[in-house]
Design a protein around this motif. Structure first.
Motif, PDB file in Angstrom:
ATOM      1  N   ALA A  12     -18.684  15.181 -36.925  1.00 33.09           N
ATOM      2  CA  ALA A  12     -20.105  14.949 -37.214  1.00 33.09           C
ATOM      3  C   ALA A  12     -20.915  14.927 -35.922  1.00 33.09           C
ATOM      4  N   ASP A  13     -20.437  14.201 -34.929  1.00 32.66           N
ATOM      5  CA  ASP A  13     -21.197  14.033 -33.692  1.00 32.66           C
ATOM      6  C   ASP A  13     -21.300  15.323 -32.880  1.00 32.66           C
ATOM      7  N   ASP A  44     -21.698  23.444 -45.828  1.00 28.77           N
ATOM      8  CA  ASP A  44     -22.484  24.671 -45.692  1.00 28.77           C
ATOM      9  C   ASP A  44     -23.917  24.393 -45.246  1.00 28.77           C
ATOM     10  N   ILE A  45     -24.498  23.254 -45.701  1.00 33.71           N
ATOM     11  CA  ILE A  45     -25.892  22.960 -45.336  1.00 33.71           C
ATOM     12  C   ILE A  45     -26.004  22.031 -44.120  1.00 33.71           C
ATOM     13  N   LEU A  46     -24.871  21.564 -43.599  1.00 36.64           N
ATOM     14  CA  LEU A  46     -24.908  20.667 -42.434  1.00 36.64           C
ATOM     15  C   LEU A  46     -25.657  21.256 -41.230  1.00 36.64           C
ATOM     16  N   PRO A  47     -25.507  22.542 -40.913  1.00 36.13           N
ATOM     17  CA  PRO A  47     -26.247  23.041 -39.748  1.00 36.13           C
ATOM     18  C   PRO A  47     -27.749  22.800 -39.834  1.00 36.13           C
ATOM     19  N   GLN A  48     -28.352  22.981 -41.002  1.00 33.71           N
ATOM     20  CA  GLN A  48     -29.792  22.748 -41.116  1.00 33.71           C
ATOM     21  C   GLN A  48     -30.118  21.256 -41.103  1.00 33.71           C
ATOM     22  N   VAL A  60     -10.406   9.530 -40.131  1.00 30.56           N
ATOM     23  CA  VAL A  60     -11.751   8.957 -39.986  1.00 30.56           C
ATOM     24  C   VAL A  60     -12.295   9.225 -38.577  1.00 30.56           C
ATOM     25  N   SER A  61     -11.466   9.067 -37.572  1.00 28.61           N
ATOM     26  CA  SER A  61     -11.908   9.335 -36.194  1.00 28.61           C
ATOM     27  C   SER A  61     -12.276  10.798 -36.009  1.00 28.61           C
ATOM     28  N   ARG A  62     -11.486  11.699 -36.604  1.00 29.96           N
ATOM     29  CA  ARG A  62     -11.806  13.129 -36.498  1.00 29.96           C
ATOM     30  C   ARG A  62     -13.098  13.456 -37.240  1.00 29.96           C
ATOM     31  N   TYR A  63     -13.351  12.760 -38.348  1.00 36.07           N
ATOM     32  CA  TYR A  63     -14.615  12.949 -39.074  1.00 36.07           C
ATOM     33  C   TYR A  63     -15.799  12.576 -38.170  1.00 36.07           C
ATOM     34  N   CYS A  64     -15.713  11.409 -37.528  1.00 38.28           N
ATOM     35  CA  CYS A  64     -16.803  10.968 -36.645  1.00 38.28           C
ATOM     36  C   CYS A  64     -17.025  11.980 -35.524  1.00 38.28           C
ATOM     37  N   LYS A 113     -14.312  22.091 -37.920  1.00 38.70           N
ATOM     38  CA  LYS A 113     -13.437  20.922 -37.942  1.00 38.70           C
ATOM     39  C   LYS A 113     -13.732  20.051 -39.156  1.00 38.70           C
ATOM     40  N   MET A 114     -15.013  19.842 -39.463  1.00 37.35           N
ATOM     41  CA  MET A 114     -15.396  19.031 -40.618  1.00 37.35           C
ATOM     42  C   MET A 114     -14.781  19.602 -41.889  1.00 37.35           C
ATOM     43  N   ARG A 115     -14.839  20.906 -42.057  1.00 31.42           N
ATOM     44  CA  ARG A 115     -14.303  21.557 -43.250  1.00 31.42           C
ATOM     45  C   ARG A 115     -12.800  21.298 -43.393  1.00 31.42           C
ATOM     46  N   SER A 116     -12.085  21.213 -42.267  1.00 29.33           N
ATOM     47  CA  SER A 116     -10.635  21.024 -42.307  1.00 29.33           C
ATOM     48  C   SER A 116     -10.225  19.609 -42.718  1.00 29.33           C
TER      49      SER A 116
END
Length: 179
Positions: free
Chosen positions: A28-29, A61-65, A21-25, A35-38
């Motif tokens: 995202a930030d 895949d759409i996160l960058p936009q 969960v910490s790595r997810y945050c 990293k998110m994909r992993s």
């Protein structure tokens, strides 16, 4: 004294999930999509409500936009209610997430109080997301944005930013950035 190895394993599993969960945050930030994909299994689902609900890899895949106009993302996981049963687990993770958005003609802040409803699975000893859902409990909006990083109080401070230019990428050696 007898050590209950099943209790020890449950503690290890819960700590691995808290770390996930910490790595997810962090991913995202920092807009760290590699990293998110992993953090997700290939067959995982991500449910961000009307924004996206489907295969997690397609969401990434759409996160960058989605993240492009977000000058600041700041996720804070607070209370973590985690239940583990063998190689599956569930988590109700409370969070506060600040979004500072700069679009062409407007800027605004959205502070969301909500929860992650998560299902995790452990494969080959590794915990990852199997299903990740966002639930909003409340939000606080400022338009125009009230977040500023140019206040004299911050003069000379290291300023966080999305991507590999964030100071953490130069500072840390043990906290892996990217995958």
């Amino acid at each position: 004294m007898t050590i209950d190895m099943s209790a020890v394993q449950e503690l290890l599993d819960k700590e691995a999930i808290r770390s996930l969960v910490s790595r997810y945050c962090n991913a995202a930030d920092r807009h760290d999509h590699e990293k998110m994909r992993s953090l997700y299994w290939e067959d995982a689902i991500d449910d961000h409500g009307a924004m996206f609900n489907g295969p997690a890899m397609e969401f990434i895949d759409i996160l960058p936009q989605i993240q492009a106009p977000m000058e600041v993302l700041h996720h804070n996981a607070t209370s973590m209610n985690i239940a583990v049963e063998g190689d599956i687990a569930e988590g109700e993770i409370y969070l506060l997430a600040l979004h500072k958005v700069q679009e062409a003609d407007r800027s605004y802040d959205v502070l969301v109080g909500g929860r992650f409803f998560d299902r995790y699975s452990k494969r080959d000893g590794v915990w990852k997301y199997q299903h990740h859902a966002i639930v909003a409990d409340w939000s606080f909006v400022n338009e125009p944005s009230h977040v500023t990083l140019s206040h004299p109080f911050l003069a000379g401070a290291h300023i966080g930013r999305p991507g590999p230019d964030d100071p953490s990428y130069r500072f840390f050696k043990l906290l892996h950035r990217g995958a």
